[in-house]
Every structure is written in C-alpha cells, then in structure tokens.
Design an enzyme around this catalytic site. Structure first.
Site, mmCIF file in Angstrom:
data_model
loop_
_atom_site.group_PDB
_atom_site.id
_atom_site.type_symbol
_atom_site.label_atom_id
_atom_site.label_comp_id
_atom_site.label_asym_id
_atom_site.label_seq_id
_atom_site.Cartn_x
_atom_site.Cartn_y
_atom_site.Cartn_z
ATOM 1 C CE LYS A 170 -1.517 0.485 -3.721
ATOM 2 N NZ LYS A 170 -2.922 0.705 -4.068
ATOM 3 C CG ASP A 191 -5.634 -1.353 -5.871
ATOM 4 O OD1 ASP A 191 -5.966 -2.002 -4.860
ATOM 5 O OD2 ASP A 191 -4.694 -0.537 -5.876
ATOM 6 C CB ALA A 208 -4.726 11.554 -12.632
ATOM 7 C CG ASN A 266 -5.689 14.717 -11.109
ATOM 8 O OD1 ASN A 266 -6.223 14.344 -10.066
ATOM 9 N ND2 ASN A 266 -4.404 14.963 -11.199
ATOM 10 C CB ALA A 324 -0.373 18.436 -16.802
ATOM 11 C CB THR A 335 -1.033 -0.084 1.153
ATOM 12 O OG1 THR A 335 -1.927 1.006 1.036
ATOM 13 C CG2 THR A 335 -0.396 -0.068 2.522
HETATM 14 P P1 NAP Z 1 -2.240 9.324 -4.804
HETATM 15 O O1 NAP Z 1 -1.457 8.552 -5.813
HETATM 16 O O2 NAP Z 1 -1.535 10.119 -3.763
HETATM 17 O O3 NAP Z 1 -3.210 10.311 -5.652
HETATM 18 C C1 NAP Z 1 -4.004 11.252 -4.995
HETATM 19 C C2 NAP Z 1 -5.008 11.873 -5.970
HETATM 20 O O4 NAP Z 1 -5.879 12.734 -5.221
HETATM 21 C C3 NAP Z 1 -4.385 12.746 -7.072
HETATM 22 O O5 NAP Z 1 -5.155 12.627 -8.233
HETATM 23 C C4 NAP Z 1 -4.495 14.155 -6.467
HETATM 24 O O6 NAP Z 1 -4.540 15.167 -7.444
HETATM 25 C C5 NAP Z 1 -5.841 14.045 -5.803
HETATM 26 N N1 NAP Z 1 -6.045 15.013 -4.723
HETATM 27 C C6 NAP Z 1 -5.377 15.069 -3.538
HETATM 28 N N2 NAP Z 1 -5.875 16.082 -2.785
HETATM 29 C C7 NAP Z 1 -6.859 16.665 -3.519
HETATM 30 C C8 NAP Z 1 -7.756 17.752 -3.279
HETATM 31 N N3 NAP Z 1 -7.723 18.446 -2.142
HETATM 32 N N4 NAP Z 1 -8.650 18.077 -4.240
HETATM 33 C C9 NAP Z 1 -8.704 17.365 -5.385
HETATM 34 N N5 NAP Z 1 -7.879 16.319 -5.677
HETATM 35 C C10 NAP Z 1 -6.980 15.989 -4.748
HETATM 36 O O7 NAP Z 1 -3.244 8.377 -4.004
HETATM 37 P P2 NAP Z 1 -3.900 7.001 -4.536
HETATM 38 O O8 NAP Z 1 -3.012 5.861 -4.235
HETATM 39 O O9 NAP Z 1 -4.328 7.225 -5.941
HETATM 40 O O10 NAP Z 1 -5.163 6.861 -3.571
HETATM 41 C C11 NAP Z 1 -6.298 7.708 -3.711
HETATM 42 C C12 NAP Z 1 -7.358 7.299 -2.675
HETATM 43 O O11 NAP Z 1 -7.894 6.013 -2.993
HETATM 44 C C13 NAP Z 1 -6.776 7.187 -1.248
HETATM 45 O O12 NAP Z 1 -7.677 7.798 -0.355
HETATM 46 C C14 NAP Z 1 -6.705 5.685 -1.015
HETATM 47 O O13 NAP Z 1 -6.872 5.361 0.352
HETATM 48 C C15 NAP Z 1 -7.887 5.186 -1.842
HETATM 49 N N6 NAP Z 1 -7.725 3.776 -2.266
HETATM 50 C C16 NAP Z 1 -8.681 2.874 -1.865
HETATM 51 C C17 NAP Z 1 -8.574 1.558 -2.255
HETATM 52 C C18 NAP Z 1 -9.620 0.569 -1.808
HETATM 53 O O14 NAP Z 1 -9.370 -0.632 -1.902
HETATM 54 N N7 NAP Z 1 -10.777 1.013 -1.346
HETATM 55 C C19 NAP Z 1 -7.502 1.125 -3.058
HETATM 56 C C20 NAP Z 1 -6.555 2.064 -3.469
HETATM 57 C C21 NAP Z 1 -6.682 3.388 -3.049
HETATM 58 P P3 NAP Z 1 -3.187 15.908 -7.976
HETATM 59 O O15 NAP Z 1 -2.623 15.016 -9.043
HETATM 60 O O16 NAP Z 1 -3.668 17.211 -8.476
HETATM 61 O O17 NAP Z 1 -2.262 16.025 -6.776
#
Ligand code: NAP
Length: 282
Positions: free
Chosen positions: A66, A102, A128, A151, A155, A62
């Site tokens: 990854k 996932d 994204a 997103n 970009a 996690t």
């Molecule tokens: P990540 O790689 O850090 O990506 C975060 C994303 O959120 C990016 O697109 C970011 O946009 C956006 N973001 C962050 N703060 C924001 C805000 N205030 N307003 C709008 N957009 C915002 O994280 P990730 O691994 O993709 O995970 C995303 C979420 O999915 C997490 O909460 C994680 O716990 C959840 N998740 C759940 C599962 C499940 O099994 N249920 C599995 C995987 C992940 P920018 O590119 O502009 O920074």
C-alpha cells in the site's frame, strides 16, 4: 473487450476480491475481468506498470504494497493523502490515480449493514498499522467525536495521532487504555485493526471496555468468531462483527471509483458468508 482489473499483493492466492468483483460486475452489467496478481516483494512498481502496459485499467492493492502504491500514484485523493496509503489505483493514459477505500468500507459496514451511526460516537482503534491509518479520518468525517489509538508499540500510536494534528485523536499503549477510559469515559465502538487474527493471546486491554461498548468490530474475517470477537463477547459486549462486510464495502467503493456505479452489497455479503461457512464445514 472487457476492461481488466486485478488485486495485487504478496501473498495473494487467498484473496476473495475476484469473487466479489465478479458478482458486482454480473449484478450491474459491467463488462470487466478481475484477476489476482502476485508481485515479488520489491517488485511492485514493475508489476503494476506491466499490468497497465498490457491494458489493465486499475488495481486493488493489498499487503505489503500500500505504501508502494502511494508512491507510484501521480495523483491522490484526499482520503489517500490522509491515510498515507493507497489500496486502489486507476490508470488513465500516463495518469495514475491513487485512492484509499478502506475507511469508507469500514464506515459503511458499521453504519449501513450494522445500523450503528457514527455521529457523536467515541471510538477505540486497536492497532496502528496500515489498516488503522486508513480509517481514522473517515471515522472523524462520519462524525466520531473521539478516536483513541492503542497499539502494542505505543510510540507508533502516538506518532500516528500526533501526525494527524487533530485534538479528537490521541495515541497510547495497551497499558494506558484504562487511563483513557477513566479520563474520557467509555468507548462506543471498539475496532481491532491489529493482525492478531484467529488464535493467540487476548489483547491486553481492560475488560471494562467491552461491557461499556455498543459494538466490537474486528477487521479480520473468518467463518468462526475471531479471537477479538470472543474476547469482546466474554467481556459482555452486546454486539460483535468480523471484517467481511468491510472487505466487501471497500470493494464496492473501488467499483464505484472505477466504473461510476455503486453495486448492491447485501447479496454479495450473504453469498460470501455462506461460502465461508461451507468451506469451514468441509
Ligand atoms: P500492519 O500494517 O502489519 O499492522 C499490524 C498491526 O497489528 C500493528 O499495529 C501491530 O502492532 C499489531 N500487531 C501485530 N501482532 C500483534 C500482536 N501479537 N499483539 C498485538 N498487536 C499486534 O497490518 P494492517 O495492514 O494494518 O492490517 C491489520 C489487519 O487488518 C490484518 O489482519 C488485515 O488483514 C486486516 N484488514 C482488513 C481489511 C478488510 O477489508 N476487512 C482491510 C485492511 C486490513 P505493532 O505496531 O506493535 O507491531
């Protein structure tokens, strides 16, 4: 002796994966132990290889590891290659197999538990990052006809879409979602893959999205509705869900890869949902 597995991340204390896998093991009669492994940032490979040297058979991976897991794998599944990220490692001698469960978890939760077939559906994916990246190809493979990625950093969404080289996928900023709606019609499924979570501001997307959709799905899960679920309900979306089911389904897919047995997820979902509610009531 029981086979050892673990979930590795930083932080990791909050992870519910050990509770999920313990339930799967009890229900299927598989002799495994499943632990939590905290690795220092920058120390993923060392921690993973130490776990293997101590007899570990596999890891769920996690945040924030990854991509490190992707690099450590000596062989990868097609879905891990498509995601560019690995959330499962299986150790077999010197071979390190990397997979990504996932997307399969999301697809199964939406289609089986929520009863929304993806064939012929259009999907708007908000975010994204790593989680978004992992679900695009599985959504298309399940029959989605269109996946738009929106997103905060436009970009990043565009790069992700372009990199996939698939005419069904397009990327944009939140401010361009209205134009996507006008140009391509409503989205059936809205998936929040941003890490916005429980509080904060509503996502800056047009309200018209919600009433036109069948389901708004947040990958984040909690006892109470998430910020995105509340936004979708207020906008008139007929169904909303958090991501607890996705978490359980990606774990079941991992269990299947490691053990060759698919556990029944419905009782585990019910138990975890009740646990979340009980914790919140305390
Ligand atoms: P990540 O790689 O850090 O990506 C975060 C994303 O959120 C990016 O697109 C970011 O946009 C956006 N973001 C962050 N703060 C924001 C805000 N205030 N307003 C709008 N957009 C915002 O994280 P990730 O691994 O993709 O995970 C995303 C979420 O999915 C997490 O909460 C994680 O716990 C959840 N998740 C759940 C599962 C499940 O099994 N249920 C599995 C995987 C992940 P920018 O590119 O502009 O920074």
């Amino acid at each position: 002796m029981a086979d050892r597995y673990a979930v590795i991340g930083n932080p990791i204390a909050h992870s519910r994966s050990p509770a999920i896998h313990a339930r799967f093991a009890a229900a299927t009669g598989q002799d495994i132990v499943y632990e939590r492994l905290l690795a220092p940032v920058g120390g993923f490979a060392e921690a993973a290889l130490r776990f293997r040297a101590e007899g570990g058979r596999g890891l769920n991976v996690t945040l924030p590891f990854k991509l490190d897991a992707f690099a450590l794998a000596t062989e990868r599944s097609a879905r891990a290659e498509a995601a560019g990220a690995v959330n499962l490692l299986a150790f077999d001698g010197e071979r390190i197999f990397g997979d990504n469960t996932d997307g399969a978890g999301l697809v199964r939760d939406v289609e089986v538990r929520l009863g929304v077939p993806l064939a012929g559906r259009s999907v708007l994916l908000l975010g994204a990052g790593g989680a978004a990246r992992g679900v695009i190809r599985p959504l298309l493979d399940a029959g989605a006809t269109r996946v738009a990625i929106a997103n905060r950093t436009a970009a990043r969404a565009r790069e992700l879409a372009t990199g996939l080289g698939d005419a069904r996928v397009a990327g944009c900023g939140f401010d361009e979602v209205g134009a996507m709606l006008d140009g391509g019609g409503p989205f059936d499924l809205l998936v929040n893959a941003t890490s916005t979570g429980l509080g904060g501001e509503a996502l800056p997307v047009p309200g018209a999205l919600f009433a036109a959709a069948l389901l708004a799905y947040d990958m984040v899960y909690a006892a109470a509705p998430t910020r995105f679920m509340a936004q979708a309900e207020a906008g008139g979306c007929p169904r909303v869900s958090d991501g607890l089911g996705m978490l359980i389904e990606q774990a079941a897919e991992s269990f299947l890869v490691w053990r060759g047995v698919r556990p029944d997820t419905a009782p585990v979902y019910a138990a975890l949902r009740a646990e979340l509610a009980a914790e919140a009531a305390r």
